[in-house]
Scaffold this motif. Structure first.
Motif, PDB file in Angstrom:
ATOM      1  N   ASN A  79       1.037  -1.316   0.010  1.00 24.64           N
ATOM      2  CA  ASN A  79       0.157  -0.122   0.201  1.00 24.64           C
ATOM      3  C   ASN A  79       0.836   1.350  -0.014  1.00 24.64           C
ATOM      4  O   ASN A  79       0.715   2.229   0.753  1.00 24.64           O
ATOM      5  N   ILE A  80       2.052   1.148  -0.743  1.00 23.11           N
ATOM      6  CA  ILE A  80       2.914   2.318  -0.858  1.00 23.11           C
ATOM      7  C   ILE A  80       2.878   2.727  -2.153  1.00 23.11           C
ATOM      8  O   ILE A  80       3.033   2.013  -3.323  1.00 23.11           O
ATOM      9  N   ASN A  81       2.328   4.069  -2.708  1.00 22.84           N
ATOM     10  CA  ASN A  81       2.367   4.479  -4.106  1.00 22.84           C
ATOM     11  C   ASN A  81       3.699   5.496  -4.269  1.00 22.84           C
ATOM     12  O   ASN A  81       4.114   6.156  -3.289  1.00 22.84           O
ATOM     13  N   VAL A  82       4.301   5.194  -5.328  1.00 23.12           N
ATOM     14  CA  VAL A  82       5.374   6.032  -5.728  1.00 23.12           C
ATOM     15  C   VAL A  82       5.486   6.368  -7.208  1.00 23.12           C
ATOM     16  O   VAL A  82       4.912   5.957  -8.152  1.00 23.12           O
ATOM     17  N   ASN A  83       5.301   7.817  -7.310  1.00 22.44           N
ATOM     18  CA  ASN A  83       5.021   8.551  -8.639  1.00 22.44           C
ATOM     19  C   ASN A  83       6.091   9.776  -8.637  1.00 22.44           C
ATOM     20  O   ASN A  83       6.749  10.327  -7.705  1.00 22.44           O
ATOM     21  N   ALA A  84       6.274  10.081  -9.871  1.00 19.09           N
ATOM     22  CA  ALA A  84       7.043  11.450 -10.199  1.00 19.09           C
ATOM     23  C   ALA A  84       6.492  12.297 -10.834  1.00 19.09           C
ATOM     24  O   ALA A  84       5.448  12.102 -11.537  1.00 19.09           O
ATOM     25  N   VAL A  85       6.995  13.525 -10.409  1.00 17.38           N
ATOM     26  CA  VAL A  85       6.241  14.903 -11.053  1.00 17.38           C
ATOM     27  C   VAL A  85       7.351  15.438 -11.760  1.00 17.38           C
ATOM     28  O   VAL A  85       8.556  15.423 -11.456  1.00 17.38           O
ATOM     29  N   CYS A  86       6.853  15.812 -12.823  1.00 15.29           N
ATOM     30  CA  CYS A  86       7.921  16.299 -14.117  1.00 15.29           C
ATOM     31  C   CYS A  86       7.542  17.747 -14.426  1.00 15.29           C
ATOM     32  O   CYS A  86       6.923  17.937 -15.218  1.00 15.29           O
ATOM     33  N   PRO A  87       8.380  18.610 -13.557  1.00 13.46           N
ATOM     34  CA  PRO A  87       7.774  20.060 -13.995  1.00 13.46           C
ATOM     35  C   PRO A  87       8.384  20.435 -15.287  1.00 13.46           C
ATOM     36  O   PRO A  87       9.740  20.073 -15.566  1.00 13.46           O
ATOM     37  N   GLY A  88       8.043  21.369 -15.896  1.00 18.46           N
ATOM     38  CA  GLY A  88       8.871  22.045 -17.103  1.00 18.46           C
ATOM     39  C   GLY A  88       9.567  23.037 -16.073  1.00 18.46           C
ATOM     40  O   GLY A  88      10.025  22.945 -15.403  1.00 18.46           O
ATOM     41  N   SER A  89      10.019  24.254 -17.122  1.00 19.63           N
ATOM     42  CA  SER A  89      10.684  25.451 -16.625  1.00 19.63           C
ATOM     43  C   SER A  89       9.935  26.078 -15.462  1.00 19.63           C
ATOM     44  O   SER A  89       8.920  26.690 -15.665  1.00 19.63           O
ATOM     45  N   VAL A  90      10.306  26.075 -14.413  1.00 20.68           N
ATOM     46  CA  VAL A  90       9.859  26.823 -13.101  1.00 20.68           C
ATOM     47  C   VAL A  90      10.218  27.987 -13.008  1.00 20.68           C
ATOM     48  O   VAL A  90      11.515  28.221 -12.760  1.00 20.68           O
ATOM     49  N   ASP A  91       9.370  29.048 -13.021  1.00 22.35           N
ATOM     50  CA  ASP A  91       9.832  30.416 -12.749  1.00 22.35           C
ATOM     51  C   ASP A  91      10.641  30.413 -11.298  1.00 22.35           C
ATOM     52  O   ASP A  91      10.004  30.109 -10.359  1.00 22.35           O
ATOM     53  N   GLY A  92      11.626  31.239 -11.365  1.00 20.39           N
ATOM     54  CA  GLY A  92      12.173  31.320  -9.893  1.00 20.39           C
ATOM     55  C   GLY A  92      13.721  31.707  -9.946  1.00 20.39           C
ATOM     56  O   GLY A  92      14.158  31.509 -11.127  1.00 20.39           O
ATOM     57  N   PRO A  93      14.374  31.825  -8.776  1.00 17.51           N
ATOM     58  CA  PRO A  93      15.931  32.101  -9.094  1.00 17.51           C
ATOM     59  C   PRO A  93      16.597  31.182  -9.784  1.00 17.51           C
ATOM     60  O   PRO A  93      17.610  31.545 -10.358  1.00 17.51           O
ATOM     61  N   ARG A  94      16.328  29.812  -9.618  1.00 18.63           N
ATOM     62  CA  ARG A  94      17.230  28.761 -10.024  1.00 18.63           C
ATOM     63  C   ARG A  94      17.150  28.692 -11.652  1.00 18.63           C
ATOM     64  O   ARG A  94      18.367  28.450 -12.058  1.00 18.63           O
ATOM     65  N   ILE A  95      16.139  28.763 -12.260  1.00 15.78           N
ATOM     66  CA  ILE A  95      15.946  28.879 -13.630  1.00 15.78           C
ATOM     67  C   ILE A  95      16.619  30.254 -14.152  1.00 15.78           C
ATOM     68  O   ILE A  95      17.237  30.283 -15.334  1.00 15.78           O
ATOM     69  N   ARG A  96      16.522  31.224 -13.244  1.00 19.37           N
ATOM     70  CA  ARG A  96      16.963  32.580 -13.820  1.00 19.37           C
ATOM     71  C   ARG A  96      18.455  32.397 -13.970  1.00 19.37           C
ATOM     72  O   ARG A  96      19.184  32.760 -14.978  1.00 19.37           O
ATOM     73  N   ARG A  97      19.231  31.611 -12.793  1.00 12.71           N
ATOM     74  CA  ARG A  97      20.432  31.597 -13.299  1.00 12.71           C
ATOM     75  C   ARG A  97      20.954  30.657 -14.250  1.00 12.71           C
ATOM     76  O   ARG A  97      21.980  30.930 -14.794  1.00 12.71           O
ATOM     77  N   VAL A  98      20.147  29.942 -14.480  1.00  6.05           N
ATOM     78  CA  VAL A  98      20.378  28.713 -15.724  1.00  6.05           C
ATOM     79  C   VAL A  98      20.486  29.624 -16.785  1.00  6.05           C
ATOM     80  O   VAL A  98      21.413  29.413 -17.877  1.00  6.05           O
TER      81      VAL A  98
END
Length: 258
Positions: free
Chosen positions: A176-195
């Motif tokens: 009864n353990i579920n395991v999923n992945a979430v795949c974001p696109g480009s998320v606005d914020g400091p990290r993507i701006r540095r990229v």
């Protein structure tokens, strides 16, 4: 979410992780923020406690097996159980062509982005098995599904997260353990701006031009907000997702549709 439940969120001090901490608290969980940034964890703690839920920051390097073991042991001793785990900690890695990526940069990227989720799951799953309940969400990326030139370590790590998610889901579903992945696109914020800034420096192009190109790749012509990702994580931890497991779900404003 289950009453009196506990969630561990790695990389919860800022950005997507901070939004996830607040969302899970709003849904009723006490939250443990596992991160290296002790200053910003204090802000997350304050935001979570405004919801009326308990929040405990703990300094954790997910790439260190010793740190991970100590963190999970402390959480179980303090809270009694771990019902929810969100593996969000990650780094962008180098922006360079493959032949210009150092072995150290490659190994560091995979240590945080792929080894980290593995180590957290390895330590948490036995406790979830003991309770016959658990929900694990790994934050991957659409880059685990499509090429991203000059980002080979990051792409490899995120594709690995997707494969790890599917296989672990098959291993633990009977508990009864579920395991999923979430795949974001480009998320606005400091990290993507540095990229974007590094890409501009690498290519000699203008920052706004690079950002505009990325926005136009999405059907909606925009970047993703961290709250969009948090909303999906909250759903995957809720009673409404009882039979959703082994999935890698995009939150990309239509940038990737497979």
């Amino acid at each position: 979410m289950r009453p009196e439940s506990t969630a561990i969120v790695t990389g919860g001090a800022r950005g997507i992780g901070q939004s996830i901490c607040v969302e899970l608290a709003r849904r009723g969980a006490s939250v443990v923020v596992a991160d290296l940034d002790t200053d910003e964890m204090a802000e997350t703690k304050e935001m979570v406690e405004e919801t009326g839920r308990r929040c405990e920051p703990i300094e954790t390097n997910v790439g260190s097996s010793e740190d991970v073991e100590e963190t999970v042991e402390w959480v179980v001793d303090e809270f009694g159980s771990v019902e929810y785990l969100v593996n969000n900690a990650g780094i962008a890695g180098p922006t360079a062509s493959c032949e210009n990526v150092s072995t150290d940069d490659w190994e560091q990227t995979l240590a945080v982005n792929l080894k980290g989720p593995f180590q957290m799951c390895r330590e948490v799953v036995p406790h979830m098995r003991a309770e016959s309940f658990g929900r694990i969400v790994n934050i991957a990326s659409v880059t685990g599904k499509r090429p991203l030139p000059n980002r080979t370590p990051y792409a490899a790590s995120k594709m690995g997260v997707i494969g790890f998610t599917r296989t672990l889901a098959a291993e633990v579903g009977d508990a009864n353990i579920n395991v999923n992945a979430v795949c974001p696109g480009s998320v606005d914020g400091p990290r993507i701006r540095r990229v974007f800034e590094r890409q501009a420096a690498e290519t000699g192009r203008d920052y706004e031009e690079i950002r505009g190109d990325v926005e136009r790749e999405a059907a909606r012509g925009e970047l993703v907000d961290s709250e969009d990702v948090a909303d999906l994580v909250g759903y995957l931890c809720s009673e409404h997702s009882e039979r959703i497991t082994g999935q890698d779900i995009n939150v990309s404003a239509g940038k990737v549709m497979y």
